[in-house]
Scaffold this motif. Structure first.
Motif, PDB file in Angstrom:
ATOM      1  N   CYS A  12       0.823  -1.197   0.000  1.00  0.00           N
ATOM      2  CA  CYS A  12       0.000   0.000   0.000  1.00  0.00           C
ATOM      3  C   CYS A  12       0.861   1.252   0.000  1.00  0.00           C
ATOM      4  N   VAL A  16       1.037   4.109  -2.830  1.00  0.00           N
ATOM      5  CA  VAL A  16       0.678   5.491  -2.527  1.00  0.00           C
ATOM      6  C   VAL A  16       1.749   6.433  -3.029  1.00  0.00           C
ATOM      7  N   THR A  23      -4.591   4.565  -4.775  1.00  0.00           N
ATOM      8  CA  THR A  23      -4.730   4.410  -3.325  1.00  0.00           C
ATOM      9  C   THR A  23      -6.045   3.779  -2.945  1.00  0.00           C
ATOM     10  N   ASN A  24      -7.157   4.291  -3.503  1.00  0.00           N
ATOM     11  CA  ASN A  24      -8.460   3.774  -3.120  1.00  0.00           C
ATOM     12  C   ASN A  24      -8.595   2.302  -3.451  1.00  0.00           C
ATOM     13  N   PHE A  27      -6.526   0.301  -0.949  1.00  0.00           N
ATOM     14  CA  PHE A  27      -7.124   0.306   0.379  1.00  0.00           C
ATOM     15  C   PHE A  27      -8.305  -0.649   0.435  1.00  0.00           C
ATOM     16  N   CYS A  43      -1.960   1.042   6.437  1.00  0.00           N
ATOM     17  CA  CYS A  43      -2.460   1.256   5.082  1.00  0.00           C
ATOM     18  C   CYS A  43      -3.515   2.356   5.066  1.00  0.00           C
ATOM     19  N   GLN A  47      -3.356   5.854   3.052  1.00  0.00           N
ATOM     20  CA  GLN A  47      -4.416   6.283   2.155  1.00  0.00           C
ATOM     21  C   GLN A  47      -4.886   7.689   2.503  1.00  0.00           C
TER      22      GLN A  47
END
Length: 385
Positions: A12, A16, A23-24, A27, A43, A47
């Motif tokens: 993650c 990022v 990112t979404n 996540f 994580c 995010q």
């Protein structure tokens, strides 16, 4: 589970940093419980940090764009005017005025200053025509504004074309300055054919009910009508192709080819208004619904004047501050209708019909003078390039 969580957290954070747009997605994968039995706080924190960075970046981009737009407006436009407001046309009462940076070649351009009326009191009659009750605020603004131009405007003649509604009320203090005529039929030619018996001046300004010109600009127009009395003096010229009859806008405008002045703002002598009254029934009725020149009364008026006098129009550039024309709201304007322009549009069809009607005369002529006149302050330049 700990090893799995660490692996997801590391993945993650890497995504990022390298791919903030992912990112979404990462996540969701880290918290859906399908690969490690629960979300990772690290994580989630990564995010949130990525989202915060994106929000900050978006704000800077927005502020930069706003600053650039403001700089462009300040560089391009000199000022703006807000007149009246209408829900049917919320931005119609706002006018921006560009700075005049176009070179004025003496062969194509002549600068003039507003000339005060001479001692004999030369003035103009302002002719307005209305139909829409929704434009009541416009009418009041127009009555008050033109009535206040006591040095330049003799009176306002207002023609009301709506047979099913009463005309707007004239403010009590202006009833000696505004003459209201209730038409017997809804006819676009009424503004040319009905007003002249009520006019006490030779100069008659026919102007739409969604614009308002300054007194200085009107004086400049009067100065040109004084020299070119047979011509229509206006602010908006269009081109007519003599061979094909096609009607076109300003991009193809040249002073040596047939021009017309559109009806938004036209200053002419009373004699041309009288010619419209005496026009044949076929010509008068050509502007009726379904007829060849439906709602194209300005083209008919150009043809009547040019065919009778053998003189083309005179054009002034408008909106050189402070001698300007301001916009008023125009809900339901005629020009917004479809099939209005283009070689097969209604304006071109009307031109061709008029060419056939005036077969032995020339209904559309080049401008009376090649120059475009510009109304400017006396402190700048009076005449010439």
């Amino acid at each position: 589970d700990g090893g799995c969580a660490r692996t997801l957290t590391e993945s993650c954070i890497i995504l990022v940093v390298r791919h903030p747009s992912s990112t979404n997605l990462v996540f969701r994968r880290a918290t859906d419980g399908s690969r490690g039995g629960g979300g990772s706080p690290a994580c989630a924190m990564a995010q949130q940090q990525g989202s915060r960075r994106r929000r900050v970046s978006a704000r800077w981009v927005a502020l930069t764009c706003l600053a650039c737009a403001l700089a462009y407006v300040l560089h391009t436009y000199e000022t703006f005017v807000v007149t009246t407001f209408s829900p049917g046309d919320p931005f119609g009462g706002i006018t921006l005025y560009r700075r005049d940076r176009t070179p004025c070649d003496a062969d194509l351009c002549a600068k003039i200053v507003p000339v005060a009326p001479p001692n004999d009191g030369e003035k103009a009659t302002v002719v307005l025509m209305g139909y829409k009750t929704s434009r009541a605020a416009n009418y009041r603004t127009l009555f008050e504004s033109y009535a206040a131009m006591t040095d330049t405007v003799d009176r306002v003649v207002f023609i009301w074309n709506n047979l099913d509604a009463d005309p707007p009320e004239v403010p009590p203090g202006l009833r000696d300055r505004v003459v209201v005529i209730r038409a017997e039929r809804n006819d676009m030619m009424n503004r040319y054919a009905l007003a002249h018996p009520s006019a006490r001046t030779d100069a008659m300004l026919t102007i739409d009910d969604d614009v308002l010109i300054s007194e200085g600009l009107l004086r400049c127009m009067l100065s040109q009508l004084r020299v070119h009395g047979d011509s229509i003096v206006g602010l908006d010229a269009r081109h007519v192709d003599a061979a094909t009859g096609n009607y076109a806008g300003g991009l193809w405008l040249t002073p040596t080819e047939p021009n017309v002045i559109i009806g938004k703002t036209m200053l002419m002598s009373k004699a041309n208004h009288e010619r419209a009254t005496k026009a044949s029934d076929e010509l008068r009725e050509s502007v009726f619904p379904g007829a060849p020149c439906e709602s194209c009364d300005d083209l008919v008026m150009n043809a009547i004047a040019a065919a009778a006098t053998g003189k083309g129009p005179v054009k002034l550039r408008h909106n050189i501050w402070p001698h300007v024309r301001a916009k008023l709201p125009a809900p339901g304007g005629v020009s917004n209708k479809a099939n209005w322009y283009g070689p097969r549009g209604r304006r071109s069809e009307c031109v061709r019909w008029l060419q056939r009607h005036f077969a032995k005369q020339t209904p559309f002529l080049p401008r009376a003078v090649p120059q475009e006149f510009r109304c400017v302050e006396k402190t700048k330049v009076e005449y010439g390039g």
